[in-house]
Design a protein around this motif. Sequence first.
Motif, PDB file in Angstrom:
ATOM      1  N   ILE A 106       0.847  -1.195   0.000  1.00 25.46           N
ATOM      2  CA  ILE A 106       0.000   0.000   0.000  1.00 25.46           C
ATOM      3  C   ILE A 106       0.884   1.246   0.000  1.00 25.46           C
ATOM      4  CG2 ILE A 106      -1.874   1.206   1.149  1.00 25.46           C
ATOM      5  CD1 ILE A 106      -2.524  -1.644   0.052  1.00 25.46           C
ATOM      6  N   GLY A 107       0.581   2.145  -0.916  1.00 28.54           N
ATOM      7  CA  GLY A 107       1.338   3.388  -1.041  1.00 28.54           C
ATOM      8  C   GLY A 107       0.422   4.521  -1.448  1.00 28.54           C
ATOM      9  N   PRO A 108       0.984   5.615  -1.952  1.00 29.58           N
ATOM     10  CA  PRO A 108       0.169   6.773  -2.334  1.00 29.58           C
ATOM     11  C   PRO A 108      -0.936   6.448  -3.338  1.00 29.58           C
ATOM     12  CG  PRO A 108       2.495   7.343  -2.327  1.00 29.58           C
ATOM     13  CD  PRO A 108       2.428   5.868  -2.121  1.00 29.58           C
ATOM     14  N   ALA A 109      -0.706   5.457  -4.188  1.00 29.62           N
ATOM     15  CA  ALA A 109      -1.691   5.131  -5.224  1.00 29.62           C
ATOM     16  C   ALA A 109      -2.873   4.332  -4.684  1.00 29.62           C
ATOM     17  CB  ALA A 109      -1.015   4.363  -6.363  1.00 29.62           C
ATOM     18  N   THR A 110      -2.736   3.762  -3.490  1.00 29.99           N
ATOM     19  CA  THR A 110      -3.766   2.813  -3.020  1.00 29.99           C
ATOM     20  C   THR A 110      -4.143   2.985  -1.556  1.00 29.99           C
ATOM     21  OG1 THR A 110      -1.928   1.240  -2.712  1.00 29.99           O
ATOM     22  CG2 THR A 110      -3.283   0.990  -4.697  1.00 29.99           C
ATOM     23  N   CYS A 111      -3.798   4.116  -0.943  1.00 24.88           N
ATOM     24  CA  CYS A 111      -4.006   4.254   0.506  1.00 24.88           C
ATOM     25  C   CYS A 111      -5.401   4.727   0.878  1.00 24.88           C
ATOM     26  CB  CYS A 111      -2.961   5.181   1.115  1.00 24.88           C
ATOM     27  SG  CYS A 111      -3.025   6.869   0.452  1.00 24.88           S
ATOM     28  N   GLY A 112      -6.183   5.199  -0.080  1.00 27.28           N
ATOM     29  CA  GLY A 112      -7.530   5.669   0.219  1.00 27.28           C
ATOM     30  C   GLY A 112      -8.493   4.523   0.449  1.00 27.28           C
ATOM     31  N   ALA A 113      -9.618   4.832   1.103  1.00 25.58           N
ATOM     32  CA  ALA A 113     -10.607   3.793   1.420  1.00 25.58           C
ATOM     33  C   ALA A 113     -11.152   3.144   0.158  1.00 25.58           C
ATOM     34  CB  ALA A 113     -11.739   4.398   2.250  1.00 25.58           C
ATOM     35  N   LYS A 114     -11.447   3.937  -0.873  1.00 28.64           N
ATOM     36  CA  LYS A 114     -11.999   3.384  -2.107  1.00 28.64           C
ATOM     37  C   LYS A 114     -10.980   2.515  -2.832  1.00 28.64           C
ATOM     38  CE  LYS A 114     -15.443   6.986  -3.034  1.00 28.64           C
ATOM     39  NZ  LYS A 114     -15.910   8.015  -4.002  1.00 28.64           N
ATOM     40  N   GLN A 115      -9.726   2.973  -2.850  1.00 31.73           N
ATOM     41  CA  GLN A 115      -8.682   2.176  -3.514  1.00 31.73           C
ATOM     42  C   GLN A 115      -8.442   0.862  -2.777  1.00 31.73           C
ATOM     43  OE1 GLN A 115      -8.448   5.442  -2.751  1.00 31.73           O
ATOM     44  NE2 GLN A 115      -7.231   6.578  -4.258  1.00 31.73           N
ATOM     45  N   LEU A 116      -8.447   0.907  -1.449  1.00 30.35           N
ATOM     46  CA  LEU A 116      -8.259  -0.320  -0.670  1.00 30.35           C
ATOM     47  C   LEU A 116      -9.411  -1.291  -0.908  1.00 30.35           C
ATOM     48  CD1 LEU A 116      -6.984   1.195   2.698  1.00 30.35           C
ATOM     49  CD2 LEU A 116      -5.678  -0.293   1.167  1.00 30.35           C
ATOM     50  N   GLU A 117     -10.607  -0.782  -0.980  1.00 31.23           N
ATOM     51  CA  GLU A 117     -11.744  -1.666  -1.245  1.00 31.23           C
ATOM     52  C   GLU A 117     -11.654  -2.276  -2.636  1.00 31.23           C
ATOM     53  OE1 GLU A 117     -16.632  -1.826  -1.064  1.00 31.23           O
ATOM     54  OE2 GLU A 117     -15.583   0.053  -0.599  1.00 31.23           O
TER      55      GLU A 117
END
Length: 577
Positions: A106-117
């Motif tokens: 997990i990094g800047p491209a995927t740290c948001g709630a929507k990206q993680l989901e």
Amino acid sequence: MSQSINLFISTSPKFPNPPPVKLSLPFPAGISLLPVSRTFRKTFLVVKASDNGSGRVSSASLQDQAISAAPAVADPSSIDVDAVTEAELKENGFRSTRRTKLICTIGPATCGAKQLEALAVGGMNVARINMCHGTREWHREVIQRVRNLNEEKGYAVAVMMDTEGSEIHMGDLGGASSAKAEDGEIWTFSVRAFDSPLPERTINVNYGGFAEDVEVGDELLVDGGMVRFEVVEKIGPDVKCRCTDPGLMLPRANLTFWRDGSLVRERNAMLPTISSKDWLDIDFGIAEGVEFIAISFVKSAEVIKHLKSYIKARARDGDISVIAKIESIDSLKNLEEIIQASDGAMVARGDLGAQIPLEQVPSEQQRIVQFCRQLNRPVIVASQLLESMIEYPTPTRAEVADVSEAVRQRADALMLSGESAMGQYPEKALTVLRSVSLRIEKWWREEKRHEPMELPCIAASFADSISEEICNSAAKMANNLEVDAIFVYTKAGHMASLLSRCRPDCPIFAFTTTTSVRRRLNLQWGLIPFRLSFSDDMESNLNKTFSLLKARGMIKSGDLVIAVSDMLQSIQVMNVP
């Protein structure tokens, strides 16, 4: 010793008139087999160790009356299963399930709630946070988002924390996300402290002895060779280098240097495996309750043993697993003792390829994977799996072949690094891993290329030997009888891991009572972990499980399953009523 038994399978559409199936099942000395009762519904063996150290086998059967007495309506909320797996089972059935687990950094491209989901929906089993980057507060927010996702959406994503390690690496590039080195450019690598911003084409180095150890003419490799430099001049604490292989440099990338074809070790070889910063990060991971802590640049088993004692004394439940990253010459020299001491291993091919000749990396990868399989330790293949997808939406065919080979070797998990942390196409990269894993696993089963590798006995006690033999026999029976799934009831997860080690053709439903064990099992090959409250009464457990899974449409009447338990130490073959 091997003994033959006849198993009579209950009537079902799959077996309308079943003949007895003859199997040779090896059991340890001191255990004998008694005739197994025959019923029209189910048959099972029960194996117990007696008080004097000998073993006996008794037979029993579950009665139809007990099955009919099971509750007609079950509460679906009383069993927890990953939402993606549940949907997959309902849509495509047992055989469609992916056995190889997927890890996303997990990094800047995927740290948001929507990206993680989106990653969880795409099949992410473990979220990895790399303590080389970001603040502890940032990592705390990511962990909390993953936990919220699990609680609100029904996922079982585990969290792995990766320590920075005390090897030589670059600094933060003055806050820039990357730096491009072009062919022939002169760059300065320095141990001096600079005010931000850094001077043009200047890189901070974390190791104070860098300038003393390096010599003019040495070759400097960034991030395992993604960029290469030649040392042309030394000026006090500064080292001037000419770029010979251009490329993109990322913050805190690892640095190694070579002289006359050999790795230069010098004083940096004496750096501790776990730095003072790492210990603070480990305390952070313990406080946040992560499932796994991955230790960088492990040199000996003593480091792992010390860390596990440290965690046991400080963690609430003491069940954080320690993953040893195999990425140095020292790791390879002490491979067996390191893997024995750890709870799993990671083949960190990028850094490993910077310390050994490139042509040796594939054979070392296979050796580590097989070694972990033999010793019953989950193994992760990591680094540069789909490196081109950091910038491009489609992988190279060579990368797909590389991923396929790791799946064919039966590694427990594959890991994305920069592809998911800061790449432009993290979801597409995960989709590639998932689709390739499914296809190669299906090909393996269709071609009946079941791996012939003999698994050595690893049990340390007589009771462990019984569990080991039960799992080996259950996996063999599952393949021979072509059952739909293996059910395992386990409180600590040990028996589930023994079944995973056998790599049976069918998926393994692992039922455990605690959420933390369930998430830790999500790293191991072929396991579909459930959280379920159960008792020592196997008849009650099975009735409850059948009712709950049928209510959610995950199994149906007539499905053939094998059930084992680390409480009763049993093998049961049955059709779902």
